[in-house]
Design an enzyme around this catalytic site. Structure first.
Site, PDB file in Angstrom:
ATOM      1  N   ASP A   1     -46.163 102.257  -4.359  1.00 38.31           N
ATOM      2  CA  ASP A   1     -46.997 101.341  -5.140  1.00 38.31           C
ATOM      3  C   ASP A   1     -46.331  99.971  -5.216  1.00 38.31           C
ATOM      4  O   ASP A   1     -45.219  99.840  -5.723  1.00 38.31           O
ATOM      5  CB  ASP A   1     -47.168 101.904  -6.556  1.00 38.31           C
ATOM      6  CG  ASP A   1     -48.087 101.035  -7.402  1.00 38.31           C
ATOM      7  OD1 ASP A   1     -49.312 101.176  -7.260  1.00 38.31           O
ATOM      8  OD2 ASP A   1     -47.582 100.191  -8.170  1.00 38.31           O
TER       9      ASP A   1
ATOM     10  N   TYR B   1     -45.440  91.355  -7.459  1.00 35.34           N
ATOM     11  CA  TYR B   1     -44.048  91.851  -7.506  1.00 35.34           C
ATOM     12  C   TYR B   1     -43.158  91.068  -6.539  1.00 35.34           C
ATOM     13  O   TYR B   1     -41.934  91.142  -6.624  1.00 35.34           O
ATOM     14  CB  TYR B   1     -43.957  93.345  -7.156  1.00 35.34           C
ATOM     15  CG  TYR B   1     -44.744  94.282  -8.047  1.00 35.34           C
ATOM     16  CD1 TYR B   1     -45.322  93.832  -9.238  1.00 35.34           C
ATOM     17  CD2 TYR B   1     -44.928  95.614  -7.711  1.00 35.34           C
ATOM     18  CE1 TYR B   1     -46.057  94.690 -10.049  1.00 35.34           C
ATOM     19  CE2 TYR B   1     -45.662  96.479  -8.525  1.00 35.34           C
ATOM     20  CZ  TYR B   1     -46.227  96.003  -9.677  1.00 35.34           C
ATOM     21  OH  TYR B   1     -46.961  96.852 -10.473  1.00 35.34           O
TER      22      TYR B   1
ATOM     23  N   LYS C   1     -52.070  95.297  -4.906  1.00 26.53           N
ATOM     24  CA  LYS C   1     -53.010  94.845  -5.950  1.00 26.53           C
ATOM     25  C   LYS C   1     -53.232  93.347  -5.838  1.00 26.53           C
ATOM     26  O   LYS C   1     -52.282  92.602  -5.548  1.00 26.53           O
ATOM     27  CB  LYS C   1     -52.449  95.159  -7.340  1.00 26.53           C
ATOM     28  CG  LYS C   1     -51.869  96.560  -7.464  1.00 26.53           C
ATOM     29  CD  LYS C   1     -51.335  96.875  -8.842  1.00 26.53           C
ATOM     30  CE  LYS C   1     -50.571  98.184  -8.831  1.00 26.53           C
ATOM     31  NZ  LYS C   1     -49.121  98.050  -8.630  1.00 26.53           N
TER      32      LYS C   1
ATOM     33  N   HIS D   1     -55.588  94.064 -10.231  1.00 31.07           N
ATOM     34  CA  HIS D   1     -54.405  94.320 -11.065  1.00 31.07           C
ATOM     35  C   HIS D   1     -54.733  94.352 -12.568  1.00 31.07           C
ATOM     36  O   HIS D   1     -54.257  95.215 -13.295  1.00 31.07           O
ATOM     37  CB  HIS D   1     -53.344  93.256 -10.761  1.00 31.07           C
ATOM     38  CG  HIS D   1     -51.948  93.727 -10.985  1.00 31.07           C
ATOM     39  ND1 HIS D   1     -50.896  93.360 -10.196  1.00 31.07           N
ATOM     40  CD2 HIS D   1     -51.421  94.542 -11.926  1.00 31.07           C
ATOM     41  CE1 HIS D   1     -49.779  93.930 -10.632  1.00 31.07           C
ATOM     42  NE2 HIS D   1     -50.078  94.645 -11.689  1.00 31.07           N
TER      43      HIS D   1
END
Ligand code: NDP
Length: 275
Positions: A47, A52, A77, A110
């Site tokens: 994931d 990120y 996402k 997200h």
């Protein structure tokens, strides 16, 4: 290698039940090492998310593993600032390029934004899905009311909802709602971002089952039919967090964990986000 449990999404796509989380895992060596440890340990579900900032490293680790692309279930996402139809299509291509892959297994919104914005973003996800660029589409941090609103315009229903879910915030009502709509629930922060280890009752259960606290909690998720996404930087923990398929919690012990519910989130309330 031992075959581990999988969950089947409503469109028949199969997803390994325990995934590896990469939030706050730094781009570069840190994420490459962590994802390599995870793949070596047997995780086949990773994931990540554009925000990120580590998609390139995730992709590098996958390449380094030598595993065939189709052996790994990859989720990313679309970030809030990229929501909207055109922006989402562009953001998706950027994620693919960074990951170095031709398709994603799962692409999620997200966080929910306004109903109109989310509807536009979802239209882009539907298009990606129908064009075969992604095998499944879903959402993250959606409450029941966000889903109900999305259903009004969606042609394809979300197949997954990834939400904060752990013993102190177990989301029983949302799980029931998602099950009624054939939506698989994934748990972020399954270990309460590290806070789960202070809970006395869980330490007692760990002793009883000769497991550690993380394994007790992840097993609780698994027995509920939820897909937890534990994150760790440490190889031994990464290995341990996947070793949850050789024991079973009794119904009574499941209820003891259920009783830890406080209704208090550790992360943001999706109705109150300002990012
Ligand atoms: P987790 O609940 O997975 O907790 C991670 C923390 O627990 C880290 O501090 C880690 O430390 C520690 N830890 C992990 N395993 C062990 C262990 N066996 N023993 C002791 N400590 C341990 O939190 P996350 O927030 O990372 O959530 C999991 C994943 O969910 C994310 O990585 C991300 O992929 C996703 N996520 C999605 C969100 C969304 O909005 N959709 C929001 C947040 C997360 P260490 O690394 O030092 O081992």
């Amino acid at each position: 290698m031992q075959k581990r449990p999988e969950l089947q999404l409503v469109n028949g796509v199969v997803m390994p039940q325990v995934g590896f989380g990469t939030f706050k895992v730094e781009e570069g060596k840190q994420v490459v090492d962590a994802v390599c440890y995870a793949l070596q340990a047997g995780y086949r579900h990773i994931d990540t998310a554009a925000v990120y900032g580590n998609e390139s490293g995730v992709g590098a680790a996958i390449l380094k593993s030598g595993l065939p692309r189709k052996a790994i279930f990859i989720t990313s996402k679309v970030w809030n600032a990229d929501q909207g139809y055109d922006q989402t299509l562009k953001a998706f291509e950027q994620s693919l390029a960074k990951l170095g892959v031709e398709y994603l297994d799962l692409y999620l919104i997200h966080w929910p934004k306004t109903a109109a914005k989310t509807a536009d973003t979802w239209r882009a996800l539907e298009e990606l899905y129908m064009n075969g660029k992604v095998r499944a589409i879903g959402v993250s941090n959606f409450k029941e009311h966000h889903l109900t609103t999305l259903f009004e315009t969606a042609r394809v229903k979300p197949m997954v909802n990834q939400v904060e879910l752990h013993p102190q915030f177990s989301q029983a009502k949302l799980i029931e709602f998602c099950q009624q709509h054939d939506i698989i629930v994934q748990a972020w922060g399954p270990l309460m971002q590290g806070k789960v280890f202070d809970i006395a009752v869980l330490k007692e259960l760990a002793i009883k089952y000769t497991k550690n606290v993380a394994q007790i909690v992840l097993r609780w998720h698994v027995q509920k039919g939820i897909a937890p996404l534990p994150k760790s930087l440490h190889q031994a923990r990464i290995i341990a967090n996947l070793a949850v398929f050789d024991f079973e919690l009794s119904q009574a012990d499941m209820q003891i964990i259920d009783a830890l519910e406080t209704g208090v989130r550790i992360g943001p309330d999706p109705d109150k986000i300002n990012f």
